[in-house]
Design a protein around this motif. Structure first.
Motif, PDB file in Angstrom:
ATOM      1  N   TYR A 201      66.448  73.675  48.613  1.00  0.00           N
ATOM      2  CA  TYR A 201      65.133  72.656  49.155  1.00  0.00           C
ATOM      3  C   TYR A 201      64.485  71.591  49.026  1.00  0.00           C
ATOM      4  CZ  TYR A 201      63.788  74.168  44.414  1.00  0.00           C
ATOM      5  OH  TYR A 201      63.554  74.176  43.003  1.00  0.00           O
ATOM      6  N   ILE A 202      64.376  71.511  47.810  1.00  0.00           N
ATOM      7  CA  ILE A 202      64.044  70.329  47.926  1.00  0.00           C
ATOM      8  C   ILE A 202      64.618  69.064  48.497  1.00  0.00           C
ATOM      9  CG2 ILE A 202      64.648  68.307  45.552  1.00  0.00           C
ATOM     10  CD1 ILE A 202      63.030  70.012  44.461  1.00  0.00           C
ATOM     11  N   SER A 203      65.882  69.240  49.153  1.00  0.00           N
ATOM     12  CA  SER A 203      66.199  67.955  50.420  1.00  0.00           C
ATOM     13  C   SER A 203      65.326  68.243  51.463  1.00  0.00           C
ATOM     14  CB  SER A 203      67.894  67.992  50.414  1.00  0.00           C
ATOM     15  OG  SER A 203      68.251  67.210  49.912  1.00  0.00           O
ATOM     16  N   ASP A 204      65.243  69.686  51.644  1.00  0.00           N
ATOM     17  CA  ASP A 204      63.950  70.431  52.876  1.00  0.00           C
ATOM     18  C   ASP A 204      62.645  69.918  53.005  1.00  0.00           C
ATOM     19  OD1 ASP A 204      66.323  71.392  53.636  1.00  0.00           O
ATOM     20  OD2 ASP A 204      66.135  73.584  52.773  1.00  0.00           O
ATOM     21  N   ILE A 205      61.913  70.135  50.911  1.00  0.00           N
ATOM     22  CA  ILE A 205      61.045  69.244  51.099  1.00  0.00           C
ATOM     23  C   ILE A 205      61.254  67.545  51.711  1.00  0.00           C
ATOM     24  CG2 ILE A 205      59.128  69.656  49.419  1.00  0.00           C
ATOM     25  CD1 ILE A 205      59.786  72.037  49.054  1.00  0.00           C
ATOM     26  N   ALA A 206      61.856  67.165  50.335  1.00  0.00           N
ATOM     27  CA  ALA A 206      61.483  65.352  50.902  1.00  0.00           C
ATOM     28  C   ALA A 206      61.612  65.019  52.020  1.00  0.00           C
ATOM     29  CB  ALA A 206      62.608  65.140  50.191  1.00  0.00           C
ATOM     30  N   ASP A 207      62.941  65.787  52.869  1.00  0.00           N
ATOM     31  CA  ASP A 207      62.777  65.391  54.064  1.00  0.00           C
ATOM     32  C   ASP A 207      61.349  65.258  55.091  1.00  0.00           C
ATOM     33  OD1 ASP A 207      65.482  64.233  53.980  1.00  0.00           O
ATOM     34  OD2 ASP A 207      66.398  66.349  54.482  1.00  0.00           O
ATOM     35  N   GLN A 208      61.332  66.823  55.314  1.00  0.00           N
ATOM     36  CA  GLN A 208      59.633  66.984  55.395  1.00  0.00           C
ATOM     37  C   GLN A 208      58.211  66.107  54.968  1.00  0.00           C
ATOM     38  OE1 GLN A 208      59.204  69.566  57.876  1.00  0.00           O
ATOM     39  NE2 GLN A 208      57.269  67.934  58.142  1.00  0.00           N
ATOM     40  N   VAL A 209      58.621  65.468  53.860  1.00  0.00           N
ATOM     41  CA  VAL A 209      57.142  64.785  53.128  1.00  0.00           C
ATOM     42  C   VAL A 209      57.673  63.206  54.039  1.00  0.00           C
ATOM     43  CG1 VAL A 209      56.446  63.067  51.279  1.00  0.00           C
ATOM     44  CG2 VAL A 209      57.284  65.681  51.186  1.00  0.00           C
ATOM     45  N   ILE A 210      58.758  63.172  54.271  1.00  0.00           N
ATOM     46  CA  ILE A 210      59.413  61.509  54.766  1.00  0.00           C
ATOM     47  C   ILE A 210      58.642  61.867  56.172  1.00  0.00           C
ATOM     48  CG2 ILE A 210      60.662  60.362  55.651  1.00  0.00           C
ATOM     49  CD1 ILE A 210      62.040  60.714  53.114  1.00  0.00           C
ATOM     50  N   ALA A 211      58.905  62.818  57.012  1.00  0.00           N
ATOM     51  CA  ALA A 211      58.820  63.715  58.314  1.00  0.00           C
ATOM     52  C   ALA A 211      56.989  63.439  58.394  1.00  0.00           C
ATOM     53  CB  ALA A 211      58.938  64.206  58.657  1.00  0.00           C
ATOM     54  N   ASP A 212      56.877  63.792  57.671  1.00  0.00           N
ATOM     55  CA  ASP A 212      54.757  63.243  57.556  1.00  0.00           C
ATOM     56  C   ASP A 212      54.412  62.742  57.498  1.00  0.00           C
ATOM     57  OD1 ASP A 212      55.401  66.674  58.443  1.00  0.00           O
ATOM     58  OD2 ASP A 212      54.324  67.058  56.227  1.00  0.00           O
ATOM     59  N   ALA A 213      54.975  61.597  56.818  1.00  0.00           N
ATOM     60  CA  ALA A 213      54.126  60.385  56.335  1.00  0.00           C
ATOM     61  C   ALA A 213      54.370  59.470  57.783  1.00  0.00           C
ATOM     62  CB  ALA A 213      54.731  59.869  54.912  1.00  0.00           C
ATOM     63  N   ALA A 214      55.195  59.584  58.411  1.00  0.00           N
ATOM     64  CA  ALA A 214      55.533  58.869  59.750  1.00  0.00           C
ATOM     65  C   ALA A 214      55.059  59.319  60.834  1.00  0.00           C
ATOM     66  CB  ALA A 214      56.619  59.376  59.974  1.00  0.00           C
ATOM     67  N   ALA A 215      54.979  60.443  61.068  1.00  0.00           N
ATOM     68  CA  ALA A 215      53.812  61.344  62.234  1.00  0.00           C
ATOM     69  C   ALA A 215      52.774  61.040  62.164  1.00  0.00           C
ATOM     70  CB  ALA A 215      54.210  63.200  61.327  1.00  0.00           C
ATOM     71  N   ALA A 216      51.836  60.547  60.933  1.00  0.00           N
ATOM     72  CA  ALA A 216      50.623  60.136  60.091  1.00  0.00           C
ATOM     73  C   ALA A 216      50.271  58.938  59.944  1.00  0.00           C
ATOM     74  CB  ALA A 216      50.126  61.040  59.029  1.00  0.00           C
ATOM     75  N   GLY A 217      51.355  57.959  60.939  1.00  0.00           N
ATOM     76  CA  GLY A 217      51.442  55.968  61.090  1.00  0.00           C
ATOM     77  C   GLY A 217      51.316  55.566  59.078  1.00  0.00           C
ATOM     78  N   GLU A 218      51.798  56.611  58.020  1.00  0.00           N
ATOM     79  CA  GLU A 218      51.515  56.202  56.852  1.00  0.00           C
ATOM     80  C   GLU A 218      53.859  55.540  57.158  1.00  0.00           C
ATOM     81  OE1 GLU A 218      51.084  59.311  54.725  1.00  0.00           O
ATOM     82  OE2 GLU A 218      48.789  60.073  55.615  1.00  0.00           O
ATOM     83  N   PRO A 219      53.020  54.651  55.495  1.00  0.00           N
ATOM     84  CA  PRO A 219      54.074  54.239  54.933  1.00  0.00           C
ATOM     85  C   PRO A 219      55.593  54.505  54.665  1.00  0.00           C
ATOM     86  CG  PRO A 219      52.627  52.967  54.333  1.00  0.00           C
ATOM     87  CD  PRO A 219      51.901  54.050  54.959  1.00  0.00           C
ATOM     88  N   ASP A 220      56.803  54.407  54.449  1.00  0.00           N
ATOM     89  CA  ASP A 220      57.642  55.898  54.196  1.00  0.00           C
ATOM     90  C   ASP A 220      57.068  55.433  52.882  1.00  0.00           C
ATOM     91  OD1 ASP A 220      60.375  56.900  52.816  1.00  0.00           O
ATOM     92  OD2 ASP A 220      61.176  56.044  55.073  1.00  0.00           O
ATOM     93  N   PRO A 221      57.173  56.933  52.269  1.00  0.00           N
ATOM     94  CA  PRO A 221      56.579  57.085  50.673  1.00  0.00           C
ATOM     95  C   PRO A 221      57.696  56.268  49.567  1.00  0.00           C
ATOM     96  CG  PRO A 221      57.378  59.311  51.865  1.00  0.00           C
ATOM     97  CD  PRO A 221      57.221  57.903  52.858  1.00  0.00           C
ATOM     98  N   ARG A 222      59.673  56.924  50.434  1.00  0.00           N
ATOM     99  CA  ARG A 222      60.513  56.247  49.944  1.00  0.00           C
ATOM    100  C   ARG A 222      60.544  54.498  49.560  1.00  0.00           C
ATOM    101  NH1 ARG A 222      64.854  58.366  53.742  1.00  0.00           N
ATOM    102  NH2 ARG A 222      63.643  57.554  54.852  1.00  0.00           N
ATOM    103  N   THR A 223      59.253  53.802  50.007  1.00  0.00           N
ATOM    104  CA  THR A 223      59.370  52.347  49.894  1.00  0.00           C
ATOM    105  C   THR A 223      58.357  51.752  48.900  1.00  0.00           C
ATOM    106  OG1 THR A 223      57.765  51.996  51.785  1.00  0.00           O
ATOM    107  CG2 THR A 223      60.464  51.455  51.809  1.00  0.00           C
ATOM    108  N   LEU A 224      57.590  52.986  49.076  1.00  0.00           N
ATOM    109  CA  LEU A 224      56.196  52.418  47.550  1.00  0.00           C
ATOM    110  C   LEU A 224      57.321  52.420  45.964  1.00  0.00           C
ATOM    111  CD1 LEU A 224      53.443  55.197  48.763  1.00  0.00           C
ATOM    112  CD2 LEU A 224      53.858  52.465  49.343  1.00  0.00           C
ATOM    113  N   PRO A 225      55.990  51.911  45.142  1.00  0.00           N
ATOM    114  CA  PRO A 225      56.630  51.599  44.013  1.00  0.00           C
ATOM    115  C   PRO A 225      56.341  52.762  43.237  1.00  0.00           C
ATOM    116  CG  PRO A 225      54.748  49.856  44.443  1.00  0.00           C
ATOM    117  CD  PRO A 225      54.784  50.844  45.412  1.00  0.00           C
ATOM    118  N   ASP A 226      57.290  53.398  42.218  1.00  0.00           N
ATOM    119  CA  ASP A 226      57.768  54.310  41.685  1.00  0.00           C
ATOM    120  C   ASP A 226      56.423  55.503  41.329  1.00  0.00           C
ATOM    121  OD1 ASP A 226      60.084  53.544  42.299  1.00  0.00           O
ATOM    122  OD2 ASP A 226      60.510  52.657  39.934  1.00  0.00           O
ATOM    123  N   ALA A 227      55.358  54.440  41.052  1.00  0.00           N
ATOM    124  CA  ALA A 227      53.859  55.772  39.820  1.00  0.00           C
ATOM    125  C   ALA A 227      53.635  55.623  41.649  1.00  0.00           C
ATOM    126  CB  ALA A 227      53.490  54.862  39.736  1.00  0.00           C
TER     127      ALA A 227
END
Length: 560
Positions: A201-227
């Motif tokens: 479920y951790i992988s599923d949710i992490a993938d969904q967070v990334i997909a939601d950011a892309a759909a909203a035209g937001e930066p890939d959250p993985r590339t942001l500074p750690d905080a």
């Protein structure tokens, strides 16, 4: 004659005995309702009461003398066949068939209202249950509270209470931080933190967070500074996880009136308000740079730090603020259902309750539930493929279905651990308790359909005296007990009493059915009042099954 009518007759006999000078008893000492119970042995009668033993000393006589006087007076009441005095002063009362049989018509006429009462009318209850952290799927312990809590809410409402179902949404603190760091690590292809969470479920949710950011035209959250990345995964990840929990609960037949966010207690100033209130009441003191609540004045084993020396609120501060918030929202009683590892929580929270000037175990009740063990193919079921470490609500429902899961979890006292045999719960056997009760309801429905096809109609006749078989007396006696069972389940916070009662009714109904007390005429036999009257009894039983299963959130199937 209903139990309420019999209780009223007993009270009238007491009043009459006082009015005519037979007993020197203060009329104010006569109970508003005479308590009746079913004798343990059916041959002792339909109902029993120990009211003579309760009042004899106040009346200046001995219990047996008072019981014998009451027996003489109650025997004269229409519908009472016999009254016997047993032991030191018990009254065992037997109704005649016609009086007992009238209950069948009464149950049918009351319909869905039968069993409901007003013992808690006007009482506002906040019932908090489940409240699992949104860091993973709802595990089996939380599922038990979902079944028991929702059933308890239904039972309390059936007793007249105004109940609010509340879920405490824990979106503040270290566990949420670990959840966010686990999502970020998985998204970046790293190992989970040592104190983090695993499972698919951790992988599923992490993938969904990334997909939601892309759909909203937001930066890939993985590339942001750690905080920033951690905050992005925390905010959206918690939302997604809690959305899954709410969906699973809804599919399980459990919905909440209020989802209360822990963060709001800190953001709204509720914690400061609660501490200030306790300080005004003289129960808060400062020492070692911290703010303390003097809970030892109210039975706790030690005083509790509320605000730590670094200015941060201690964990108990949120609990204090949350309790006060509920009371200030107008709830008379706050009931909290917690898991087996929370016993230590009771003493400190009862001290908090008392510090606010409330009555522990009245204004605040804490119910502790025990563990659930699942067995399949004779072996313990140890883990979920998706959650990795725990069994989830979806695992259980997917194996046995909602009805079997809810019934099985609600039919045992919550303060005892239970073993659930998944193979049994998925089977169509009488040994499966939910099947046993649901099949009995389906059988009543089938009898009703067959009666309609044969032209047997309730409205064409009813003669209660025809319900004169011992199996009918037993069944009627159980049906009469339903309102008391519901009231008792509400008073004791034990909805499992309803399930066990339904199993007794199912057993009595099957015995009546097997005795060939026919509702449908045999062959060319003419339809008589005996058939019609038995249909009333059949349908009364069907109504009690439907009402009782409804209190457990379990369906009452027409066919099986």
């Amino acid at each position: 004659m209903t139990p309420d009518q019999l209780a009223a007759a007993l009270r009238a006999a007491l009043v009459q005995a006082v009015d005519d000078g037979t007993f020197a008893l203060d009329p104010a000492q006569i109970p508003a309702t005479v308590h009746l119970e079913r004798p343990r042995q059916r041959e002792h009668g339909d109902w029993a009461t120990n009211v003579a033993m309760q009042l004899a000393k106040k009346a200046g006589t001995n219990p047996r003398a008072l019981a014998e006087e009451l027996a003489k007076r109650v025997t004269a009441v229409p519908g009472v066949a016999a009254v016997d005095v047993a032991g030191p002063g018990f009254l065992n009362i037997r109704l005649d068939a016609a009086a007992a049989g009238e209950l069948a018509r009464s149950v049918v006429e009351q319909g869905a209202a039968y069993g409901r009462g007003d013992g808690l009318a006007g009482v506002r209850i906040n019932l908090e249950f489940v409240s699992a952290n949104p860091t993973g799927p709802l595990h089996i312990g939380g599922v038990r509270w979902a079944a028991v809590g929702d059933s308890l809410a239904r039972v309390l409402q059936a007793s007249g209470a105004d109940v609010t179902r509340e879920y405490y949404f824990n979106d503040h603190g270290a566990q949420i931080d670990r959840f966010a760091r686990s999502l970020l690590a998985r998204a970046r292809g790293l190992a989970a933190p040592e104190d983090g969470y695993g499972g698919q479920y951790i992988s599923d949710i992490a993938d969904q967070v990334i997909a939601d950011a892309a759909a909203a035209g937001e930066p890939d959250p993985r590339t942001l500074p750690d905080a920033e990345a951690t905050e992005a995964f925390r905010a959206r990840g918690v939302e997604l996880m809690f959305g899954e929990i709410k969906t699973s609960l809804h599919d399980f037949g459990v919905d909440f009136d209020v989802y209360f966010h822990e963060d709001s207690l800190h953001e709204s100033g509720a914690v400061d308000h609660a501490v200030a209130r306790l300080r005004e009441l003289g129960h808060v003191f400062d020492a070692d740079g911290a703010t303390w609540l003097r809970t030892t004045d109210f039975g706790d084993d030690k005083d509790r730090v509320v605000i730590k020396s670094d200015g941060e609120a201690a964990y108990i501060a949120g609990d204090i603020a949350y309790y006060l918030d509920k009371r200030e929202r107008g709830f008379d009683r706050v009931v909290i259902m917690l898991g087996a590892d929370h016993h230590g929580y009771i003493g400190r929270m009862m001290a908090v309750c008392a510090a606010f000037g409330d009555t522990p175990h009245v204004n605040l009740e804490i119910l502790i539930g025990q563990l659930v063990n699942l067995v399949k193919d004779g072996q313990p079921v140890r883990m979920s493929k998706r959650a990795g470490t725990v069994l989830t609500i979806d695992d259980l429902v997917g194996t046995v279905g909602v009805d079997a899961a809810r019934y099985a979890l609600a039919r045992s006292s919550a303060d005892s651990s239970i073993d659930l045999d998944l193979d049994l719960l998925a089977s169509a056997k009488n040994e499966n308790p939910v099947y046993y009760v649901q099949y009995a309801h389906a059988r009543t429905a089938a009898v009703g359909r067959n009666a309609a096809d044969a032209g047997v109609r309730r409205e064409d006749g009813f003669d209660a005296s025809l319900l004169d078989d011992e199996s009918e007396a037993t069944l009627l006696g159980l049906l009469a007990d339903f309102p008391r069972i519901v009231a008792q389940a509400a008073e004791l916070r034990e909805p499992h009493r309803v399930a066990r009662y339904l199993e007794d009714v199912a057993g009595a109904y099957h015995k009546w059915y097997d005795k060939k007390r026919r509702v449908v005429p045999f062959g060319d036999e003419e339809v008589t009042d005996a058939h019609r009257t038995r249909l009333w009894l059949n349908d009364a039983t069907r109504q009690v099954f439907a009402n009782g299963l409804g209190l457990l959130g379990v369906s009452a199937p027409e066919r099986m």
